[in-house]
Write a protein that holds these residues in place. Sequence first.
Motif, mmCIF file in Angstrom:
data_model
loop_
_atom_site.group_PDB
_atom_site.id
_atom_site.type_symbol
_atom_site.label_atom_id
_atom_site.label_comp_id
_atom_site.label_asym_id
_atom_site.label_seq_id
_atom_site.Cartn_x
_atom_site.Cartn_y
_atom_site.Cartn_z
ATOM 1 N N ASP A 265 5.393 11.954 18.228
ATOM 2 C CA ASP A 265 3.986 11.546 18.193
ATOM 3 C C ASP A 265 3.793 10.386 17.204
ATOM 4 O O ASP A 265 4.753 9.853 16.650
ATOM 5 N N LEU A 266 2.530 10.013 16.981
ATOM 6 C CA LEU A 266 2.220 8.807 16.204
ATOM 7 C C LEU A 266 1.992 9.061 14.723
ATOM 8 O O LEU A 266 1.577 8.149 14.004
ATOM 9 N N ARG A 267 2.263 10.270 14.233
ATOM 10 C CA ARG A 267 1.823 10.585 12.880
ATOM 11 C C ARG A 267 2.458 9.678 11.822
ATOM 12 O O ARG A 267 1.784 9.250 10.875
ATOM 13 N N ASN A 268 3.761 9.365 11.941
ATOM 14 C CA ASN A 268 4.398 8.507 10.947
ATOM 15 C C ASN A 268 3.906 7.063 11.049
ATOM 16 O O ASN A 268 3.799 6.362 10.046
ATOM 17 N N VAL A 269 3.610 6.626 12.268
ATOM 18 C CA VAL A 269 3.030 5.292 12.452
ATOM 19 C C VAL A 269 1.687 5.212 11.731
ATOM 20 O O VAL A 269 1.408 4.257 10.985
ATOM 21 N N ILE A 270 0.849 6.208 11.947
ATOM 22 C CA ILE A 270 -0.498 6.213 11.365
ATOM 23 C C ILE A 270 -0.439 6.266 9.847
ATOM 24 O O ILE A 270 -1.126 5.505 9.150
ATOM 25 N N ARG A 271 0.386 7.149 9.289
ATOM 26 C CA ARG A 271 0.476 7.250 7.839
ATOM 27 C C ARG A 271 1.008 5.948 7.221
ATOM 28 O O ARG A 271 0.541 5.506 6.169
ATOM 29 N N THR A 272 1.954 5.302 7.879
ATOM 30 C CA THR A 272 2.534 4.073 7.346
ATOM 31 C C THR A 272 1.513 2.946 7.340
ATOM 32 O O THR A 272 1.346 2.241 6.322
ATOM 33 N N VAL A 273 0.804 2.762 8.443
ATOM 34 C CA VAL A 273 -0.209 1.698 8.512
ATOM 35 C C VAL A 273 -1.328 1.952 7.513
ATOM 36 O O VAL A 273 -1.816 1.036 6.847
ATOM 37 N N ASN A 274 -1.729 3.214 7.364
ATOM 38 C CA ASN A 274 -2.842 3.529 6.470
ATOM 39 C C ASN A 274 -2.500 3.372 4.993
ATOM 40 O O ASN A 274 -3.399 3.297 4.153
ATOM 41 N N GLU A 275 -1.210 3.344 4.655
ATOM 42 C CA GLU A 275 -0.813 3.174 3.254
ATOM 43 C C GLU A 275 -0.598 1.711 2.877
ATOM 44 O O GLU A 275 -0.279 1.413 1.729
ATOM 45 N N LEU A 276 -0.769 0.785 3.824
ATOM 46 C CA LEU A 276 -0.709 -0.634 3.478
ATOM 47 C C LEU A 276 -1.877 -0.988 2.564
ATOM 48 O O LEU A 276 -2.915 -0.316 2.581
ATOM 49 N N PRO A 277 -1.741 -2.056 1.757
ATOM 50 C CA PRO A 277 -2.878 -2.471 0.919
ATOM 51 C C PRO A 277 -4.111 -2.745 1.778
ATOM 52 O O PRO A 277 -3.996 -3.241 2.906
ATOM 53 N N GLU A 278 -5.285 -2.421 1.260
ATOM 54 C CA GLU A 278 -6.517 -2.614 2.021
ATOM 55 C C GLU A 278 -6.726 -4.077 2.395
ATOM 56 O O GLU A 278 -7.351 -4.382 3.409
ATOM 57 N N ASN A 279 -6.207 -4.981 1.559
ATOM 58 C CA ASN A 279 -6.374 -6.412 1.813
ATOM 59 C C ASN A 279 -5.113 -7.029 2.417
ATOM 60 O O ASN A 279 -4.862 -8.227 2.262
ATOM 61 N N TYR A 280 -4.323 -6.219 3.105
ATOM 62 C CA TYR A 280 -3.080 -6.713 3.692
ATOM 63 C C TYR A 280 -3.368 -7.895 4.627
ATOM 64 O O TYR A 280 -4.209 -7.806 5.533
ATOM 65 N N ALA A 281 -2.659 -9.008 4.413
ATOM 66 C CA ALA A 281 -2.917 -10.233 5.177
ATOM 67 C C ALA A 281 -1.678 -10.739 5.898
ATOM 68 O O ALA A 281 -1.695 -11.845 6.447
ATOM 69 N N GLY A 282 -0.603 -9.968 5.892
ATOM 70 C CA GLY A 282 0.595 -10.367 6.614
ATOM 71 C C GLY A 282 0.503 -9.962 8.080
ATOM 72 O O GLY A 282 -0.518 -9.443 8.547
#
Length: 675
Positions: A215-232
């Motif tokens: 399922d997508l749980r690791n994808v979701i947790r990884t994206v959500n832990e990026l900096p809030e101002n992620y610009a890459g």
Amino acid sequence: MPDSTLAETLRCSLDNMNTKQEKVSALLSAMDQGREHRPLNGSGLNNTSLDDLSSRVDWMDLARQHGIEEDLVASILNLDSRDTSTHLNFLECGNHDLMASPSRRCRNKATKTCSQCLLVSYCSAGCQKEHWRNHKQDCKHPLRLNDWQPRWVQEQRSPAFMQSGTGSNKQTFHGKDLSLWGNMPAIDILNLNENEGLAASQTRDLALAFVASGDLRNVIRTVNELPENYAGTLKILINDRDQMVQCRNLLLLVALGMIPELNEATEIAIHLWYSLFLPNHWLPEIMKILQSSGLITTDEGLCTLSPGPHSTLNILMDAETKFFFGSTFLLNEPDKLTLGIANNVWSTHMRDPNRVDYIERFYLNLEPSHRLAIDEWRRFGVLYPFDACSNYLNQPNPWLFSHDHELFLSDYSSPKEGWDMNAAFEAGKAHGTTRANLMGCLYFYLKDQLKSFAHRLRTFHIDISLVRYDAVELAKAIKNEAVPGIPRMISFDRIEVSNAVDAMYAGVKPMLEAWGPFLKPKAENEHAAIIGLFMNWPLYVEGARVKDSNAKMEEMTHKFTEQYPEIIPKDIGKDRKAMQKLNAIMMSVLHNTEICHDNSEAFNNYLRGNEAFKACKNAGLKTRTRNTIVPHRIAGTLGSEWNVLPPKLTGEKKYVLMDLQSFTWQERYVEWVKA
């Protein structure tokens, strides 16, 4: 659906139902189907009232024929349209009863909690008093007794799981036993804070591969832990070889990325993922998106969607999976997979009398209200706060069933196994519920996680490629430029291979040799890593488990009870009932003794026997002796060596990991980096 067809379909469904609750749910579902499917408004609802429907279908006549009170139907018809919403941003008052006359549903914010069970909350003392007739059967439920014991203890017999496996107590399974839900808590495969650094990664382009995603749980947790101002730019490859898994992940990504209103998107995703039933206007909305994209209306299996101005979702679906995708909608539509069928299959699956000892074994050390909360979920299959109004979740979820209407799940599947329940308790508190309301806490936690992920899909620069390959063959497909959005010369910052490295799946040697070349060189990112999970390895190594040796079992049991003396009460008596209780406690002790066992030598022997170290050399990799992304063992310390045991667990963490969630304590994470 034409009104005459709708009425006839409902009449046939009601004829095959026995309980009033089933019939009311079917009636609600039919009323919902009869609405014009207009575009959703800002609150996630359409604007057709149920009063309009009453003039087109004789609901009263149908209700009268099937023993449903006319004033009950009248009160349902008069409900405000917002009362049919399933969205909860905070815990609502528990005073509702759609089968009362007149039916009622208080949607005020809950502020007062029942002091006995802590499971149901109300907006006022008046609502609490009015609801007591409904609530008392839960508040005084036998599962909530402090001295509750499993039936095998009460009946003074051996439990089924300790018998020879013959006769009426033999181990029985139903359904397909497909792993649709993760059974290990979600992880952030970047862990930037311990690796590249949060500040340094704000503008860094990153490439991630989830090559056996489940399922997508690791994808979701990884994206959500990026900096809030992620610009890459974030490039994500999501793959799984199973058809149903790819289809479900597609539906979740479409819901989260393409449903305009965030509350609606997250609510759809939660229940598509984890609930037995859905409101029946959701699937048509998703079908409209899929049809407009061309994915299910053309022969080509490739389409690209745009969740946000800077993001893309590339979907590659082979002809076989595309047929499976379309036929699931067709064969599991409401007139085939009816509410009655879904309820019967779920009940047979989750409440089989032959499995009662296996289920109650898990309830042994749970807190009383948690026992009842989990039992409630096992009864109804809906991930929602305890005693929240779930009547409008009344269409069977086709993405939990096979085409012959068998349930894909095992009877030990549970949404709570895939997430950090300590974090879920905190989320529940923030949304106004209590720790006792276990599934309510998880519902609000997932709502926060999915809403954050959906927002980032719309605002970050994220390119997702969703495909279905064998994990090893996927590496070859990339080299052949057969994966949309993934160039053949790509290198990844993280490659999560999950438990595809286990011997019963692809195996560690083939996976490292296939994916090692795709790991980013040290000169580009010294923190780039492959992350693997080994779950079944003890089956292949003699002496890897405590139970493989009587001497080891005795040693580890002694060590465990010394470290956790509070598990065995000092005041336990010596009569037969007390001894049965002690036997039950000892089962929990034996289940958790592996936490005190250093199995690192046996694990090294397993890796050596499966040529893992040879494969590392061939692929230009080396094995980290100290993980920097995820601890090597459940509850372990990040950065510790492989032979270091998890520290003693205490308080909430001990309860969650030892009692509430189910681990073998033999699971091991391994990280590989460029040599």
